[in-house]
Design a protein around this motif. Structure first.
Motif, PDB file in Angstrom:
ATOM      1  N   ARG A   1      11.404 -12.294 -10.670  1.00  0.00           N
ATOM      2  CA  ARG A   1      12.213 -11.783  -9.678  1.00  0.00           C
ATOM      3  C   ARG A   1      11.517 -10.624  -9.041  1.00  0.00           C
ATOM      4  NH1 ARG A   1      18.483 -11.211 -10.249  1.00  0.00           N
ATOM      5  NH2 ARG A   1      18.493 -10.944  -8.326  1.00  0.00           N
ATOM      6  N   ALA A   2      10.878  -9.753  -9.943  1.00  0.00           N
ATOM      7  CA  ALA A   2      10.150  -8.612  -9.446  1.00  0.00           C
ATOM      8  C   ALA A   2       8.898  -8.941  -8.986  1.00  0.00           C
ATOM      9  CB  ALA A   2      10.098  -7.730 -10.686  1.00  0.00           C
ATOM     10  N   ALA A   3       8.292  -9.630  -9.432  1.00  0.00           N
ATOM     11  CA  ALA A   3       7.094 -10.227  -8.945  1.00  0.00           C
ATOM     12  C   ALA A   3       7.149 -10.715  -7.639  1.00  0.00           C
ATOM     13  CB  ALA A   3       6.257 -11.257 -10.004  1.00  0.00           C
ATOM     14  N   ASN A   4       8.335 -11.677  -7.437  1.00  0.00           N
ATOM     15  CA  ASN A   4       8.322 -12.351  -6.361  1.00  0.00           C
ATOM     16  C   ASN A   4       8.707 -11.157  -4.877  1.00  0.00           C
ATOM     17  OD1 ASN A   4       8.844 -14.333  -4.103  1.00  0.00           O
ATOM     18  ND2 ASN A   4      10.887 -14.151  -4.585  1.00  0.00           N
ATOM     19  N   VAL A   5       9.318 -10.212  -5.549  1.00  0.00           N
ATOM     20  CA  VAL A   5       9.533  -9.176  -4.209  1.00  0.00           C
ATOM     21  C   VAL A   5       8.362  -8.505  -4.093  1.00  0.00           C
ATOM     22  CG1 VAL A   5      10.667  -6.776  -4.110  1.00  0.00           C
ATOM     23  CG2 VAL A   5      12.011  -8.615  -5.232  1.00  0.00           C
ATOM     24  N   LEU A   6       7.547  -8.367  -5.088  1.00  0.00           N
ATOM     25  CA  LEU A   6       6.272  -7.459  -4.674  1.00  0.00           C
ATOM     26  C   LEU A   6       5.289  -8.301  -3.886  1.00  0.00           C
ATOM     27  CD1 LEU A   6       4.553  -4.989  -5.172  1.00  0.00           C
ATOM     28  CD2 LEU A   6       3.982  -5.914  -7.483  1.00  0.00           C
ATOM     29  N   LYS A   7       5.283  -9.550  -4.303  1.00  0.00           N
ATOM     30  CA  LYS A   7       4.039 -10.479  -3.568  1.00  0.00           C
ATOM     31  C   LYS A   7       4.769 -10.669  -2.194  1.00  0.00           C
ATOM     32  CE  LYS A   7       2.987 -13.466  -7.433  1.00  0.00           C
ATOM     33  NZ  LYS A   7       3.143 -14.974  -7.898  1.00  0.00           N
ATOM     34  N   THR A   8       5.971 -10.835  -2.110  1.00  0.00           N
ATOM     35  CA  THR A   8       6.814 -11.135  -0.826  1.00  0.00           C
ATOM     36  C   THR A   8       6.363  -9.640   0.077  1.00  0.00           C
ATOM     37  OG1 THR A   8       8.241 -12.346  -1.328  1.00  0.00           O
ATOM     38  CG2 THR A   8       8.585 -11.323   0.836  1.00  0.00           C
ATOM     39  N   ALA A   9       6.540  -8.523  -0.506  1.00  0.00           N
ATOM     40  CA  ALA A   9       6.102  -7.217   0.452  1.00  0.00           C
ATOM     41  C   ALA A   9       4.636  -7.107   0.656  1.00  0.00           C
ATOM     42  CB  ALA A   9       6.574  -6.091  -0.694  1.00  0.00           C
ATOM     43  N   ALA A  10       4.000  -7.502  -0.144  1.00  0.00           N
ATOM     44  CA  ALA A  10       2.418  -7.447   0.119  1.00  0.00           C
ATOM     45  C   ALA A  10       2.320  -8.366   1.270  1.00  0.00           C
ATOM     46  CB  ALA A  10       1.646  -7.954  -1.164  1.00  0.00           C
ATOM     47  N   GLU A  11       2.718  -9.444   1.417  1.00  0.00           N
ATOM     48  CA  GLU A  11       2.394 -10.562   2.669  1.00  0.00           C
ATOM     49  C   GLU A  11       2.947  -9.989   3.705  1.00  0.00           C
ATOM     50  OE1 GLU A  11       4.368 -14.159   0.925  1.00  0.00           O
ATOM     51  OE2 GLU A  11       3.062 -14.540  -0.660  1.00  0.00           O
ATOM     52  N   LYS A  12       4.233  -9.601   3.608  1.00  0.00           N
ATOM     53  CA  LYS A  12       4.932  -9.220   4.889  1.00  0.00           C
ATOM     54  C   LYS A  12       4.217  -7.991   5.606  1.00  0.00           C
ATOM     55  CE  LYS A  12       8.186 -12.409   4.849  1.00  0.00           C
ATOM     56  NZ  LYS A  12       8.224 -13.430   5.719  1.00  0.00           N
ATOM     57  N   ALA A  13       3.553  -7.108   4.436  1.00  0.00           N
ATOM     58  CA  ALA A  13       3.056  -5.900   5.226  1.00  0.00           C
ATOM     59  C   ALA A  13       1.374  -5.887   5.460  1.00  0.00           C
ATOM     60  CB  ALA A  13       3.161  -4.646   4.241  1.00  0.00           C
ATOM     61  N   ASN A  14       1.026  -7.248   5.305  1.00  0.00           N
ATOM     62  CA  ASN A  14      -0.561  -7.619   5.232  1.00  0.00           C
ATOM     63  C   ASN A  14      -1.265  -6.585   4.465  1.00  0.00           C
ATOM     64  OD1 ASN A  14      -0.266  -9.642   7.271  1.00  0.00           O
ATOM     65  ND2 ASN A  14       0.234  -8.189   8.645  1.00  0.00           N
ATOM     66  N   TRP A  15      -1.001  -6.475   3.066  1.00  0.00           N
ATOM     67  CA  TRP A  15      -1.452  -5.651   2.291  1.00  0.00           C
ATOM     68  C   TRP A  15      -2.943  -5.864   2.280  1.00  0.00           C
ATOM     69  CZ3 TRP A  15      -0.663  -1.414  -0.560  1.00  0.00           C
ATOM     70  CH2 TRP A  15      -1.350  -1.036  -1.443  1.00  0.00           C
ATOM     71  N   GLY A  16      -3.706  -4.748   2.348  1.00  0.00           N
ATOM     72  CA  GLY A  16      -4.894  -4.472   2.543  1.00  0.00           C
ATOM     73  C   GLY A  16      -5.571  -4.574   4.000  1.00  0.00           C
ATOM     74  N   SER A  17      -4.689  -4.558   4.839  1.00  0.00           N
ATOM     75  CA  SER A  17      -4.898  -4.596   6.304  1.00  0.00           C
ATOM     76  C   SER A  17      -3.981  -3.479   7.113  1.00  0.00           C
ATOM     77  CB  SER A  17      -5.082  -5.820   7.099  1.00  0.00           C
ATOM     78  OG  SER A  17      -5.855  -6.719   6.186  1.00  0.00           O
ATOM     79  N   PRO A  18      -4.222  -2.334   6.840  1.00  0.00           N
ATOM     80  CA  PRO A  18      -3.088  -1.130   7.075  1.00  0.00           C
ATOM     81  C   PRO A  18      -3.087  -1.169   8.681  1.00  0.00           C
ATOM     82  CG  PRO A  18      -4.959  -0.161   6.191  1.00  0.00           C
ATOM     83  CD  PRO A  18      -5.214  -1.771   5.906  1.00  0.00           C
ATOM     84  N   LEU A  19      -2.070  -0.635   9.412  1.00  0.00           N
ATOM     85  CA  LEU A  19      -2.024  -0.233  10.632  1.00  0.00           C
ATOM     86  C   LEU A  19      -3.186   0.639  11.008  1.00  0.00           C
ATOM     87  CD1 LEU A  19       1.764   0.500  11.257  1.00  0.00           C
ATOM     88  CD2 LEU A  19       0.554  -1.757  11.769  1.00  0.00           C
ATOM     89  N   PRO A  20      -3.636   0.619  12.373  1.00  0.00           N
ATOM     90  CA  PRO A  20      -4.950   1.412  12.644  1.00  0.00           C
ATOM     91  C   PRO A  20      -4.490   2.779  12.460  1.00  0.00           C
ATOM     92  CG  PRO A  20      -4.204  -0.152  14.441  1.00  0.00           C
ATOM     93  CD  PRO A  20      -3.347  -0.422  13.499  1.00  0.00           C
ATOM     94  N   GLY A  21      -5.450   3.549  11.630  1.00  0.00           N
ATOM     95  CA  GLY A  21      -5.599   4.995  11.435  1.00  0.00           C
ATOM     96  C   GLY A  21      -4.718   5.175  10.333  1.00  0.00           C
ATOM     97  N   CYS A  22      -4.270   4.214   9.461  1.00  0.00           N
ATOM     98  CA  CYS A  22      -3.438   4.196   8.175  1.00  0.00           C
ATOM     99  C   CYS A  22      -4.166   3.861   6.847  1.00  0.00           C
ATOM    100  CB  CYS A  22      -2.066   3.729   8.640  1.00  0.00           C
ATOM    101  SG  CYS A  22      -1.026   4.220  10.033  1.00  0.00           S
ATOM    102  N   THR A  23      -3.485   4.475   5.756  1.00  0.00           N
ATOM    103  CA  THR A  23      -3.525   3.661   4.712  1.00  0.00           C
ATOM    104  C   THR A  23      -2.338   3.227   4.023  1.00  0.00           C
ATOM    105  OG1 THR A  23      -3.524   5.876   3.804  1.00  0.00           O
ATOM    106  CG2 THR A  23      -5.747   5.214   3.980  1.00  0.00           C
ATOM    107  N   GLN A  24      -2.408   2.409   2.992  1.00  0.00           N
ATOM    108  CA  GLN A  24      -1.193   1.835   2.478  1.00  0.00           C
ATOM    109  C   GLN A  24      -0.921   2.176   1.188  1.00  0.00           C
ATOM    110  OE1 GLN A  24      -1.755  -2.362   3.165  1.00  0.00           O
ATOM    111  NE2 GLN A  24      -0.382  -2.504   4.870  1.00  0.00           N
ATOM    112  N   GLY A  25       0.408   2.237   0.980  1.00  0.00           N
ATOM    113  CA  GLY A  25       0.887   2.666  -0.341  1.00  0.00           C
ATOM    114  C   GLY A  25       1.810   1.673  -0.900  1.00  0.00           C
ATOM    115  N   VAL A  26       2.124   1.331  -2.229  1.00  0.00           N
ATOM    116  CA  VAL A  26       3.008   0.690  -2.625  1.00  0.00           C
ATOM    117  C   VAL A  26       3.774   1.032  -3.619  1.00  0.00           C
ATOM    118  CG1 VAL A  26       1.418  -0.544  -4.323  1.00  0.00           C
ATOM    119  CG2 VAL A  26       3.463  -2.158  -3.341  1.00  0.00           C
ATOM    120  N   SER A  27       5.194   0.413  -3.965  1.00  0.00           N
ATOM    121  CA  SER A  27       5.945   1.106  -4.998  1.00  0.00           C
ATOM    122  C   SER A  27       7.133  -0.041  -5.265  1.00  0.00           C
ATOM    123  CB  SER A  27       6.885   2.249  -4.667  1.00  0.00           C
ATOM    124  OG  SER A  27       7.598   2.723  -5.604  1.00  0.00           O
TER     125      SER A  27
END
Length: 747
Positions: free
Chosen positions: A586-612
């Protein structure tokens, strides 16, 4: 942490009808660990005849349906969520239900805490079974009444929108018309509940039942209470909470127009000088003319530096209680090729509820009545009893809407003060705290000190995780009210003994206080050797439950340290976590889904991304923050939040609570800190204890995992991950690591 396995009620604890009294059938319903409550039959209430089906449901003969809400409403929407549970099984529209707040009664104990309390994000989790069974049992009895009326079998009838309908003829009878007949039946011994596939309300109803009241100003908050002949009171308290009044001069204060009296109060949780007047402003003006001299305090030399020195010293002398031990951390430390270490200092935090603390009390010859925005009605009753001449049975508590709670209103010092003042005057009084008083005399989120060590072998792989911490626990600061509330039959002279017994039996006869270590001891990542130790070290400063309590700091600490470890392994932070979550799907699914929805690795212009990622109150939440950094300032542009809270009751509530939790946590991340100098909190109001402004709020996107699991909490789990997500984003941009909050960027 919520243990949802302990909340289910055995269906056969619903007992049969026992007696006929007062013209109506009285039915009994037994709850786990509670005395049997007699609360049923046909009765007259406010001139209306109706059936009190059980402790929560009453159906009037005019078809008005009443629901007694045994959890308080402070914005988290239990008002709608709990009503939805009833409506689902009773087959009614939630909007037709008249919701009333419960008074103090053993029927309404939170089955997790064994107290009548709203906290720990447990409202739905603790009531999921029992409220639905109340609705289902009532529906079954109404169907039986209709079937008997028509002379048909019950399977020829069904319930819909407050009526029982005859399948053959289409004839229907309103619940109210069947109430007095149903009141003569025994409660069913077997009460089937709906399958998820049959839900019409749960998981689908997306409104707030209290929205109209709040929008039109008709919702009664504590501060709105108005009684005939009511006076207003304010209290001058010492800057250091343990100081008592040495002397005071009220001569000038008594000359202010409208002042009725000025006097000292000295009762448990109620110490100071009260000013009572005909209006609130008159009382405040008179308070400014009051001079008070205080006795010496044991906190005179206590400041932040001395508190953290104490934490470190105590932890060095004794690591305290081990709350998790897997593998052999000592061996891992001895054999480590290298280690990675970090230390964290977490500050005191105020609750800053928008409605300041207040209470109205009316003492009379034969008893006292209280109107209070309290999270713990039974503890409020104890607080009033301890501060007055009355016994618990003489005190009625009326619970109101409240403008925010966040754990602050579990402590009932404001109730004790109002009770003490009204007891002396034998008149109705409303006590209101100012914003400054609310900030300076809070039960703060405890400060704490943490040391973390990761061990690495010769190949550079992580072999161990050690987390040691020290700080105050919150249990000692509310057990004085909680222990007597659990034993309401005990005489007042035993309250002190019950408090002492509760402290000595903490973790044995009373719940273990996890307010410092919770979240740390349940680290989900799979390391071979894990050790978590907690040293209780009381700072002397008042502390209490704060939205998400220990999870609030441990979410930040563990998740920023996880990023530090990911960097040491030269791994992507998301993948690093996923590699260590193979036994937590369940934890892994939540994390994977967040990475997908946030386009992890492709931050908004001028931004960096952090995860928790963090689990609190049984609920998994992952958050990814897009953060823009400019010199020593930052702007959180977007937060993507994914939550798995099991079966969802009200999707809009889940989304709103995640949004609110993120904003609450973001406030603490950027601004939150109460500083102590010579035993006194230094912050006063929103100018120096700042809240997040609307222009600072990021775009928040909430995604809810569809789940058939038992429902878990949503009021607090949005808070713990946000600070780490933001800090990790800033670190990825600047390289600066953060070991305390609020975040302070180097220029």
């Amino acid at each position: 942490m919520v243990d949802s396995t302990n909340t289910a009620i055995n269906r056969r604890t619903f007992l049969k009808a026992t007696s006929i009294t007062g013209g109506g059938l009285m039915m009994t319903m037994a709850l786990p660990a509670c005395s049997t409550l007699k609360n049923g039959g046909v009765n007259i209430d406010n001139g209306k005849e109706g059936w009190d089906s059980n402790a929560w449901v009453r159906i009037d003969t005019d078809n008005t349906i009443h629901f007694v809400l045994d959890r308080t409403e402070m914005g988290q929407n239990t008002y709608t969520g709990m009503t939805s549970l009833l409506a689902e099984e009773l087959e009614i529209d939630p909007e037709v239900v008249k919701v009333e707040f419960a008074g103090v009664d053993s029927a309404y104990l939170n089955t997790i805490y064994k107290l009548q309390i709203t906290g720990g994000s447990t409202s739905v989790a603790s009531s999921w079974q029992v409220i639905r069974e109340c609705g289902a049992a009532t529906r079954m009895m109404l169907i039986q009444a209709a079937a008997n009326t028509w002379g048909v079998k019950t399977d020829q009838c069904y319930a819909e929108l407050g009526h029982v309908i005859n399948k053959s003829s289409g004839e229907k009878i309103a619940y109210g018309q069947l109430a007095t007949i149903a009141a003569t039946y025994s409660i069913p011994s077997d009460i089937p509940l709906k399958d998820k596939s049959e839900f019409k309300v749960i998981g689908k109803y997306n409104k707030r039942l209290d929205a109209k009241k709040k929008a039109t100003g008709t919702a009664d908050f504590g501060i709105d209470t108005d009684l005939p002949g009511m006076l207003y009171a304010v209290v001058t308290r010492a800057g250091r909470w343990d100081s008592k009044v040495k002397s005071f001069d009220a001569s000038a204060a008594k000359k202010v127009a409208g002042v009725v009296d000025v006097f000292e109060i000295n009762a448990p949780a109620a110490v100071g000088v009260a000013v009572v007047a005909k209006s609130y402003w008159q009382a405040r003006k008179a308070q400014q003319q009051l001079t008070v001299e205080w006795h010496d305090s044991e906190l005179n030399n206590v400041s932040d530096d001395s508190i953290f020195t104490q934490y470190q010293t105590d932890m060095a002398e004794d690591s305290g209680k081990n709350v998790r031990d897997e593998g052999d951390i000592s061996k891992a430390l001895e054999s480590a090729s290298s280690t990675i270490t970090a230390e964290f200092k977490m500050p005191f935090l105020a609750h800053a509820t928008l409605e300041p603390q207040n209470c109205t009390a009316w003492a009379k010859k034969d008893g006292m009545e209280i109107w209070a925005p309290t999270q713990g009605p039974s503890m409020a009753q104890v607080a009033a009893a301890k501060a007055s001449r009355y016994s618990l049975s003489d005190i009625k508590v009326n619970v109101t809407f409240m403008g925010g709670g966040f754990g602050r209103r579990i402590n009932n010092d404001f109730v004790a003060e109002a009770a003490a003042i009204s007891d002396k005057l034998q008149k109705p009084i409303k006590l209101i705290w100012s914003r400054e008083e609310d900030t300076k005399r809070d039960f703060y989120r405890p400060s704490s000190y943490h040391q973390l060590t990761a061990t690495l072998d010769q190949q550079g792989d992580i072999t161990g995780w050690q987390h040691q911490m020290a700080g105050s626990g919150v249990f000692d600061y509310f057990v004085g009210e909680a222990a007597p509330a659990q034993y309401p039959f005990a005489p007042k002279f035993m309250y002190g003994m019950l408090e002492s017994a509760g402290k000595m039996g903490e973790g044995i006869i009373a719940p273990a206080d996890g307010s410092i270590f919770e979240g740390a001891e349940a680290l989900p990542y799979e390391f071979d050797n894990i050790s978590v130790d907690y040293k209780k070290s009381d700072s002397g400063i008042l502390v209490g439950n704060w939205r998400s309590v220990g999870f609030s700091h441990n979410g930040f600490i563990t998740e920023t340290f996880m990023d530090q470890l990911a960097d040491s392994q030269k791994k992507d932070p998301v993948q690093f976590r996923l590699d260590l979550l193979k036994n937590h799907p369940r934890a892994a699914n939540v994390l994977k889904t967040a990475a997908e929805k946030a386009n992890w690795g492709s931050p908004l212009p001028g931004c960096t991304q952090g995860v928790s990622l963090h689990k609190s109150f049984g609920t998994w939440v992952a958050e990814i923050a897009d953060v823009e950094v400019n010199g020593s300032s930052l702007k959180v542009k977007r937060v993507v939040c994914v939550v798995d809270c099991g079966q969802v009751v009200n999707p809009d509530t889940v989304e709103a609570q995640m949004e609110g939790g993120i904003i609450f946590g973001l406030t603490a991340t950027l601004y939150g800190k109460i500083t102590i100098v010579d035993g006194e909190p230094q912050q006063n109001n929103f100018y120096d204890y700042q809240l997040l402004r609307i222009n600072e709020s990021p775009d928040i996107q909430v995604h809810i995992i569809d789940s058939d699991e038992y429902p878990t909490g949503v009021g607090e789990p949005g808070v713990p991950p946000i600070a780490a997500a933001i800090a990790n984003a800033v670190t990825r941009k600047t390289g600066q690591r953060f070991n305390s909050l609020p975040l302070e960027l180097k220029s």
